[in-house]
Structure formats: structure tokens, C-alpha cells
Design a protein around this motif. Structure first.
Motif, PDB file in Angstrom:
ATOM      1  N   ARG A 210       0.828  -1.213   0.000  1.00 43.33           N
ATOM      2  CA  ARG A 210       0.000   0.000   0.000  1.00 43.33           C
ATOM      3  C   ARG A 210       0.860   1.261   0.000  1.00 43.33           C
ATOM      4  NH1 ARG A 210      -4.346  -0.514  -1.981  1.00 43.33           N
ATOM      5  NH2 ARG A 210      -5.164   1.258  -0.878  1.00 43.33           N
ATOM      6  N   ALA A 211       0.323   2.310  -0.610  1.00 39.05           N
ATOM      7  CA  ALA A 211       1.035   3.582  -0.686  1.00 39.05           C
ATOM      8  C   ALA A 211       0.025   4.722  -0.647  1.00 39.05           C
ATOM      9  CB  ALA A 211       1.865   3.645  -1.962  1.00 39.05           C
ATOM     10  N   TYR A 212       0.513   5.892  -0.270  1.00 42.70           N
ATOM     11  CA  TYR A 212      -0.322   7.088  -0.170  1.00 42.70           C
ATOM     12  C   TYR A 212       0.176   8.147  -1.141  1.00 42.70           C
ATOM     13  CZ  TYR A 212      -1.406   5.031   4.426  1.00 42.70           C
ATOM     14  OH  TYR A 212      -1.767   4.198   5.445  1.00 42.70           O
ATOM     15  N   LEU A 213      -0.758   8.932  -1.701  1.00 42.56           N
ATOM     16  CA  LEU A 213      -0.428  10.048  -2.573  1.00 42.56           C
ATOM     17  C   LEU A 213      -0.487  11.330  -1.758  1.00 42.56           C
ATOM     18  CD1 LEU A 213       0.122  10.932  -5.574  1.00 42.56           C
ATOM     19  CD2 LEU A 213      -2.352  11.346  -5.727  1.00 42.56           C
ATOM     20  N   PHE A 214       0.593  12.117  -1.790  1.00 38.89           N
ATOM     21  CA  PHE A 214       0.679  13.368  -1.041  1.00 38.89           C
ATOM     22  C   PHE A 214       0.906  14.538  -1.984  1.00 38.89           C
ATOM     23  CE2 PHE A 214       1.775  10.310   2.219  1.00 38.89           C
ATOM     24  CZ  PHE A 214       1.232  10.845   3.373  1.00 38.89           C
ATOM     25  N   ASP A 215       0.388  15.696  -1.580  1.00 40.30           N
ATOM     26  CA  ASP A 215       0.574  16.932  -2.327  1.00 40.30           C
ATOM     27  C   ASP A 215       1.951  17.523  -2.052  1.00 40.30           C
ATOM     28  OD1 ASP A 215      -0.179  18.965  -4.039  1.00 40.30           O
ATOM     29  OD2 ASP A 215      -1.068  20.164  -2.441  1.00 40.30           O
ATOM     30  N   GLY A 216       2.436  17.388  -0.823  1.00 43.91           N
ATOM     31  CA  GLY A 216       3.726  17.945  -0.464  1.00 43.91           C
ATOM     32  C   GLY A 216       4.450  17.061   0.532  1.00 43.91           C
ATOM     33  N   VAL A 217       5.761  16.929   0.358  1.00 48.86           N
ATOM     34  CA  VAL A 217       6.598  16.126   1.235  1.00 48.86           C
ATOM     35  C   VAL A 217       7.863  16.932   1.509  1.00 48.86           C
ATOM     36  CG1 VAL A 217       7.872  13.952   1.438  1.00 48.86           C
ATOM     37  CG2 VAL A 217       5.680  13.979   0.286  1.00 48.86           C
ATOM     38  N   VAL A 218       8.377  16.868   2.750  1.00 53.12           N
ATOM     39  CA  VAL A 218       9.596  17.589   3.123  1.00 53.12           C
ATOM     40  C   VAL A 218      10.693  16.594   3.495  1.00 53.12           C
ATOM     41  CG1 VAL A 218       8.333  19.633   3.888  1.00 53.12           C
ATOM     42  CG2 VAL A 218       8.896  17.841   5.539  1.00 53.12           C
ATOM     43  N   ASN A 219      11.890  17.096   3.633  1.00 51.33           N
ATOM     44  CA  ASN A 219      13.049  16.317   4.093  1.00 51.33           C
ATOM     45  C   ASN A 219      13.372  15.123   3.196  1.00 51.33           C
ATOM     46  OD1 ASN A 219      13.344  18.028   6.338  1.00 51.33           O
ATOM     47  ND2 ASN A 219      11.830  16.861   7.474  1.00 51.33           N
ATOM     48  N   ILE A 220      13.322  15.365   1.889  1.00 49.64           N
ATOM     49  CA  ILE A 220      13.644  14.314   0.924  1.00 49.64           C
ATOM     50  C   ILE A 220      14.715  14.785  -0.042  1.00 49.64           C
ATOM     51  CG2 ILE A 220      11.389  13.179   0.997  1.00 49.64           C
ATOM     52  CD1 ILE A 220      10.833  14.651  -1.729  1.00 49.64           C
ATOM     53  N   VAL A 221      15.334  13.827  -0.702  1.00 52.14           N
ATOM     54  CA  VAL A 221      16.248  14.065  -1.817  1.00 52.14           C
ATOM     55  C   VAL A 221      15.643  13.353  -3.013  1.00 52.14           C
ATOM     56  CG1 VAL A 221      18.570  13.640  -2.704  1.00 52.14           C
ATOM     57  CG2 VAL A 221      18.236  14.152  -0.281  1.00 52.14           C
ATOM     58  N   GLU A 222      15.619  14.015  -4.153  1.00 52.26           N
ATOM     59  CA  GLU A 222      15.048  13.422  -5.368  1.00 52.26           C
ATOM     60  C   GLU A 222      16.146  12.839  -6.245  1.00 52.26           C
ATOM     61  OE1 GLU A 222      12.695  16.324  -7.431  1.00 52.26           O
ATOM     62  OE2 GLU A 222      11.445  16.719  -5.684  1.00 52.26           O
ATOM     63  N   GLY A 223      15.871  11.652  -6.803  1.00 47.38           N
ATOM     64  CA  GLY A 223      16.789  11.014  -7.741  1.00 47.38           C
ATOM     65  C   GLY A 223      16.599  11.562  -9.143  1.00 47.38           C
ATOM     66  N   GLU A 224      17.243  10.927 -10.089  1.00 45.08           N
ATOM     67  CA  GLU A 224      17.148  11.322 -11.497  1.00 45.08           C
ATOM     68  C   GLU A 224      15.814  10.864 -12.090  1.00 45.08           C
ATOM     69  OE1 GLU A 224      19.356  13.201 -13.272  1.00 45.08           O
ATOM     70  OE2 GLU A 224      20.292  13.450 -11.298  1.00 45.08           O
ATOM     71  N   PRO A 225      15.259  11.632 -13.031  1.00 52.11           N
ATOM     72  CA  PRO A 225      13.996  11.225 -13.658  1.00 52.11           C
ATOM     73  C   PRO A 225      14.187  10.032 -14.592  1.00 52.11           C
ATOM     74  CG  PRO A 225      14.834  13.213 -14.693  1.00 52.11           C
ATOM     75  CD  PRO A 225      15.744  12.914 -13.540  1.00 52.11           C
ATOM     76  N   ASN A 226      13.185   9.156 -14.631  1.00 49.31           N
ATOM     77  CA  ASN A 226      13.192   8.060 -15.597  1.00 49.31           C
ATOM     78  C   ASN A 226      11.759   7.666 -15.909  1.00 49.31           C
ATOM     79  OD1 ASN A 226      12.451   5.806 -13.691  1.00 49.31           O
ATOM     80  ND2 ASN A 226      14.395   6.385 -12.775  1.00 49.31           N
ATOM     81  N   ASP A 227      11.569   7.131 -17.095  1.00 52.68           N
ATOM     82  CA  ASP A 227      10.239   6.703 -17.534  1.00 52.68           C
ATOM     83  C   ASP A 227       9.966   5.289 -17.030  1.00 52.68           C
ATOM     84  OD1 ASP A 227       9.765   9.061 -18.836  1.00 52.68           O
ATOM     85  OD2 ASP A 227      10.352   8.308 -20.804  1.00 52.68           O
ATOM     86  N   ARG A 228       8.741   5.095 -16.486  1.00 52.12           N
ATOM     87  CA  ARG A 228       8.329   3.777 -16.010  1.00 52.12           C
ATOM     88  C   ARG A 228       6.930   3.470 -16.518  1.00 52.12           C
ATOM     89  NH1 ARG A 228       9.917   4.259  -9.672  1.00 52.12           N
ATOM     90  NH2 ARG A 228      12.136   4.588 -10.003  1.00 52.12           N
ATOM     91  N   GLN A 229       6.742   2.229 -16.900  1.00 57.68           N
ATOM     92  CA  GLN A 229       5.414   1.758 -17.264  1.00 57.68           C
ATOM     93  C   GLN A 229       4.755   1.241 -15.986  1.00 57.68           C
ATOM     94  OE1 GLN A 229       4.103   2.095 -20.357  1.00 57.68           O
ATOM     95  NE2 GLN A 229       2.176   1.399 -19.487  1.00 57.68           N
ATOM     96  N   MET A 230       3.698   1.886 -15.561  1.00 59.25           N
ATOM     97  CA  MET A 230       3.000   1.514 -14.335  1.00 59.25           C
ATOM     98  C   MET A 230       1.610   0.994 -14.688  1.00 59.25           C
ATOM     99  SD  MET A 230       4.157   4.570 -11.840  1.00 59.25           S
ATOM    100  CE  MET A 230       5.813   4.593 -11.202  1.00 59.25           C
ATOM    101  N   THR A 231       0.872   0.554 -13.687  1.00 56.82           N
ATOM    102  CA  THR A 231      -0.461  -0.001 -13.950  1.00 56.82           C
ATOM    103  C   THR A 231      -1.404   1.026 -14.565  1.00 56.82           C
ATOM    104  OG1 THR A 231      -1.135   0.464 -11.680  1.00 56.82           O
ATOM    105  CG2 THR A 231      -0.305  -1.748 -12.146  1.00 56.82           C
ATOM    106  N   THR A 232      -1.164   2.313 -14.323  1.00 52.61           N
ATOM    107  CA  THR A 232      -2.027   3.360 -14.867  1.00 52.61           C
ATOM    108  C   THR A 232      -1.438   4.020 -16.109  1.00 52.61           C
ATOM    109  OG1 THR A 232      -1.053   4.944 -13.313  1.00 52.61           O
ATOM    110  CG2 THR A 232      -3.124   3.867 -12.668  1.00 52.61           C
ATOM    111  N   GLY A 233      -0.388   3.438 -16.676  1.00 51.69           N
ATOM    112  CA  GLY A 233       0.212   3.982 -17.893  1.00 51.69           C
ATOM    113  C   GLY A 233       1.649   4.424 -17.677  1.00 51.69           C
ATOM    114  N   LYS A 234       2.197   5.060 -18.691  1.00 49.62           N
ATOM    115  CA  LYS A 234       3.584   5.510 -18.663  1.00 49.62           C
ATOM    116  C   LYS A 234       3.692   6.823 -17.895  1.00 49.62           C
ATOM    117  CE  LYS A 234       7.433   6.536 -21.744  1.00 49.62           C
ATOM    118  NZ  LYS A 234       7.847   6.678 -23.144  1.00 49.62           N
ATOM    119  N   HIS A 235       4.715   6.909 -17.033  1.00 50.78           N
ATOM    120  CA  HIS A 235       4.969   8.105 -16.232  1.00 50.78           C
ATOM    121  C   HIS A 235       6.464   8.378 -16.182  1.00 50.78           C
ATOM    122  CE1 HIS A 235       0.892   8.173 -14.480  1.00 50.78           C
ATOM    123  NE2 HIS A 235       1.006   6.857 -14.423  1.00 50.78           N
TER     124      HIS A 235
END
Length: 110
Positions: free
Chosen positions: A41-66
């Protein structure tokens, strides 16, 4: 390199990193509980703090390509989920700029 500045959140429910308890988000920034991550299980959030973001990459997910970026805890480096940069399906555009935090990787810190 010095210590990284971390924000502390207040509110009735604060979610933190399961490894080090660093504050990440509040219940008020949660958009949905109806998501699945790589570890359950996972939650969708509008804003998150205290994180580091990795490099962008394309992924095929259950709801399509993102285009997504993995996100990591700024203190301990634990993987927490991902950020949606771009949704290719029109019906999924609402996810752009939002964050997925996996429930198994979170703890309640308040």
C-alpha cells in the motif's frame, strides 16, 4: 559538507521515515490512500519535506507511462517512494508534481 537542514512538522498526524523517524508529511497533505507501491500500500501526497530526489526516468506503471523520480530520506538515505514528474495519459495528469510514500516505509511520529 555540513549537516542537512531538516523541517519539523506539527499537526494531529505526522508521517516519518520508518528508519530514522525524520518528518516527511502530515495527514493534511494526503490526497489519497488508494495507491500501491513496490512494497504494498502507498499514499499520494501533495507535499513532502526532508527528501532528496533522484534522477527522472520513464516507467510503465499499472495506470500507464509516467516520468518519475525516486525519493529518499534526507537524513538516512532510505528509499521512501517516488515523485511524479509527468503523466502521459490525460486522465493521470493530476499526479504530476505529487508524491507517493509507501506505507511500509513510514511511521507515525506523533
Amino acid at each position: 559538507m555540513g549537516m542537512k537542514y531538516r523541517r519539523y512538522l506539527a499537526g494531529e498526524r505526522v508521517y516519518g521515515c520508518a528508519t530514522c523517524r525524520t518528518h516527511l508529511a502530515t495527514i493534511h497533505s494526503m490526497i489519497s490512500r488508494a495507491f500501491n507501491g513496490q512494497h504494498g500500500r502507498a499514499y499520494l501526497f501533495d507535499g513532502v519535506v526532508n527528501i532528496v530526489e533522484g534522477e527522472p526516468n520513464d516507467r510503465q506503471m499499472t495506470t500507464g507511462k509516467h516520468t518519475v523520480r525516486d525519493i529518499y530520506c534526507v537524513k538516512c538515505g532510505a528509499t521512501l517512494g517516488w515523485k511524479y514528474d509527468r503523466a502521459y495519459e490525460g486522465s493521470q495528469k493530476y499526479k504530476e508534481g505529487k508524491f507517493i510514500l509507501e506505507r511500509n516505509l513510514l511511521v507515525d511520529v506523533q
